[in-house]
Design a protein around this motif. Structure first.
Motif, short mmCIF file in Angstrom:
data_model
loop_
_atom_site.label_atom_id
_atom_site.label_comp_id
_atom_site.label_asym_id
_atom_site.label_seq_id
_atom_site.Cartn_x
_atom_site.Cartn_y
_atom_site.Cartn_z
N VAL A 1 26.09 39.23 44.79
CA VAL A 1 26.09 39.42 43.34
C VAL A 1 24.94 40.31 42.89
N ALA A 2 24.09 40.71 43.81
CA ALA A 2 22.91 41.51 43.45
C ALA A 2 23.31 42.84 42.81
N ASP A 3 24.45 43.40 43.20
CA ASP A 3 24.90 44.67 42.62
C ASP A 3 25.17 44.55 41.12
N TYR A 4 25.57 43.37 40.68
CA TYR A 4 25.88 43.17 39.27
C TYR A 4 24.62 42.90 38.44
N LEU A 5 23.50 42.65 39.10
CA LEU A 5 22.25 42.34 38.41
C LEU A 5 21.37 43.58 38.31
N ALA A 6 21.92 44.62 37.73
CA ALA A 6 21.19 45.86 37.51
C ALA A 6 21.38 46.27 36.05
N GLY A 7 20.33 46.70 35.42
CA GLY A 7 20.41 47.08 34.02
C GLY A 7 20.49 45.85 33.14
N PRO A 8 20.78 46.05 31.86
CA PRO A 8 20.84 44.90 30.95
C PRO A 8 22.06 44.04 31.29
N THR A 9 21.82 42.87 31.84
CA THR A 9 22.89 41.99 32.29
C THR A 9 22.74 40.62 31.67
N ALA A 10 23.83 40.14 31.11
CA ALA A 10 23.92 38.76 30.64
C ALA A 10 24.87 38.05 31.58
N ILE A 11 24.57 36.81 31.87
CA ILE A 11 25.40 36.03 32.78
C ILE A 11 26.15 34.98 31.97
N THR A 12 27.47 35.05 32.05
CA THR A 12 28.31 34.03 31.43
C THR A 12 28.48 32.93 32.47
N MET A 13 28.02 31.75 32.14
CA MET A 13 28.04 30.63 33.08
C MET A 13 29.16 29.68 32.67
N VAL A 14 30.05 29.39 33.62
CA VAL A 14 31.25 28.62 33.32
C VAL A 14 31.30 27.39 34.22
N LYS A 15 31.54 26.23 33.64
CA LYS A 15 31.60 25.01 34.44
C LYS A 15 32.94 24.84 35.14
N ASP A 16 34.03 25.06 34.44
CA ASP A 16 35.34 24.77 35.02
C ASP A 16 36.24 26.00 35.11
N ASP A 17 36.93 26.29 34.03
CA ASP A 17 37.99 27.29 34.03
C ASP A 17 37.45 28.68 33.70
N ALA A 18 37.24 29.50 34.72
CA ALA A 18 36.64 30.82 34.51
C ALA A 18 37.58 31.76 33.78
N ASN A 19 38.90 31.59 33.96
CA ASN A 19 39.78 32.55 33.32
C ASN A 19 39.82 32.39 31.80
N GLU A 20 39.55 31.19 31.29
CA GLU A 20 39.48 31.01 29.83
C GLU A 20 38.29 31.80 29.27
N SER A 21 37.16 31.72 29.95
CA SER A 21 35.98 32.46 29.49
C SER A 21 36.18 33.97 29.67
N ALA A 22 36.83 34.36 30.75
CA ALA A 22 37.12 35.78 30.96
C ALA A 22 38.04 36.29 29.85
N LYS A 23 39.00 35.47 29.46
CA LYS A 23 39.91 35.83 28.38
C LYS A 23 39.13 36.03 27.08
N VAL A 24 38.17 35.14 26.81
CA VAL A 24 37.33 35.27 25.62
C VAL A 24 36.56 36.58 25.66
N LEU A 25 35.98 36.90 26.81
CA LEU A 25 35.20 38.13 26.94
C LEU A 25 36.07 39.37 26.71
N PHE A 26 37.25 39.41 27.33
CA PHE A 26 38.10 40.59 27.19
C PHE A 26 38.70 40.69 25.79
N ASP A 27 38.97 39.55 25.14
CA ASP A 27 39.43 39.58 23.75
C ASP A 27 38.30 40.06 22.83
N PHE A 28 37.09 39.59 23.12
CA PHE A 28 35.94 39.98 22.31
C PHE A 28 35.62 41.46 22.48
N LYS A 29 35.96 42.00 23.63
CA LYS A 29 35.70 43.42 23.91
C LYS A 29 36.45 44.33 22.93
#
Length: 176
Positions: free
Chosen positions: A76-104
């Motif tokens: 995951v080190a490649d993704y930790l370059a530049g301004p990076t925020a980490i979305t931390m998910v306990k259970d269902d990652a696709n729900e949070s991914a859906k929120v991110l892509f809808d918010f985009k």
């Protein structure tokens, strides 16, 4: 690659331990570039993610790299370059991914870099594909609906039979 100093300052050690402690409470991580977003947009995004039992947080990239290495989360080190925020998910990652892509759609500057989901590293295209499939709760609801459908039809048919018998003046069948 995380830079390891020979003599580590106690404040940095404490910050790395704190970062690791926060990250260990979650099992899925989505990495995003938040550059260009306003404070209001970030606040709205945090609120939407909280509804799905997720949190977005900014850590120092070097501290996050070290914490992920100590947690045996690799590649995951490649993704930790530049301004990076980490979305931390306990259970269902696709729900949070859906929120991110809808918010985009509202904040086009938001960029999903990649993710670590279910012990697998996903690039931006794969996490976008994951966001398009139904979540675990939705799948369970769909399954329960499919299971309940025939039972509901049977109950409606039996009730129609009872109603027909009563309207014909006959007695309703006795319930045992």
């Amino acid at each position: 690659m995380a830079i390891m100093a020979k003599k580590v300052q106690p404040a940095k050690t404490a910050a790395i331990a704190e970062t690791k402690e926060v990250l260990q409470g979650y099992k899925n991580f989505i990495f995003v570039n938040y550059r260009g977003m306003t404070v209001e947009q970030i606040t709205n995004l945090r609120k939407k993610l909280r509804e799905h039992d997720a949190q977005i947080k900014v850590f120092k990239n070097n501290f996050a790299r070290i914490a992920f290495n100590e947690m045996n989360v690799e590649n995951v080190a490649d993704y930790l370059a530049g301004p990076t925020a980490i979305t931390m998910v306990k259970d269902d990652a696709n729900e949070s991914a859906k929120v991110l892509f809808d918010f985009k759609k509202d904040a086009p500057t938001l960029e999903v870099k990649g993710a670590f989901v279910e012990n697998e590293v996903l690039d931006a295209a794969k996490i976008e594909a994951l966001s398009k499939i139904p979540g675990r709760k939705q799948l369970i609801a769909m399954l329960m609906s499919a299971i309940n459908g025939p039972a509901r039809k049977l109950a409606a048919t039996l009730q129609a039979y009872v109603d027909k018998k009563q309207s014909e003046g006959g007695e309703a069948p006795a319930a045992n």
